[in-house]
Write an enzyme that holds these catalytic residues in place. Sequence first.
Site, PDB file in Angstrom:
ATOM      1  N   TYR A  40       0.839  -1.212   0.000  1.00  0.00           N
ATOM      2  CA  TYR A  40       0.000   0.000   0.000  1.00  0.00           C
ATOM      3  C   TYR A  40       0.869   1.256   0.000  1.00  0.00           C
ATOM      4  CZ  TYR A  40      -3.581   3.372   1.317  1.00  0.00           C
ATOM      5  OH  TYR A  40      -4.407   4.459   1.361  1.00  0.00           O
ATOM      6  N   ASP A  41       1.832   1.304   0.930  1.00  0.00           N
ATOM      7  CA  ASP A  41       2.687   2.489   1.021  1.00  0.00           C
ATOM      8  C   ASP A  41       3.436   2.740  -0.289  1.00  0.00           C
ATOM      9  OD1 ASP A  41       1.849   2.412   3.610  1.00  0.00           O
ATOM     10  OD2 ASP A  41       3.815   2.019   4.506  1.00  0.00           O
TER      11      ASP A  41
END
Length: 205
Positions: A40-41
């Site tokens: 996600y990051d």
Amino acid sequence: AKGARFVQASTSEVYGDPLVNPQPESYWGNVNPIGLRGVYDEGKRYGEALTMAYQRTHGLETRIVRIFNTYGPRMRPNDGRAVPAFFSAALRNEPLPVHGDGTQTRSMCYVDDLIEGIVRLALSEEREPVNIGNPHEITMLELAETIQDVVGNHPGIEFHPRPQDDPNVRNPDISKARRVLDWEPQVSLRDGLARTTDSFRAALS
């Protein structure tokens, strides 16, 4: 092809578990690329990189908004985030699930304020990322206690193990948004949570 303006919805997660607090747009972040949250990051960071590459190489009209924690009506009760989890537990008169010791912080922005900021950014001439969020920092324990007060049930807190790479702090520096968008949040946390309560009552009924 159409000369459209593209707005990239990024996130405060590009800062990872920050070593700088509050987080300005100039901070490059502290992200574990192989951690449980890494996809996600890094996905959001890569999205920003692509957006800037298209802007620089092809002259595309782009804007990047870094969205911080947001809440409001119509959130799904089981989406896994803290506000829905806390509301759902409080309305069922069950202990609210807090991860770790609850001292980690977040900064909660009411959805109407967020959307106003995004619209202003979309219509602006600012080409680099802008933080949109509420700079009022609160611990997760304080958030849980506030939601209990707003709901009117006080079933207490239940502590759970903290997820890997869960950020210790999350707080936007909104100096740039104030300067270039003439924007800052207007809705206080308690007022926003009160506006959100009926939505969760309806969803859980």
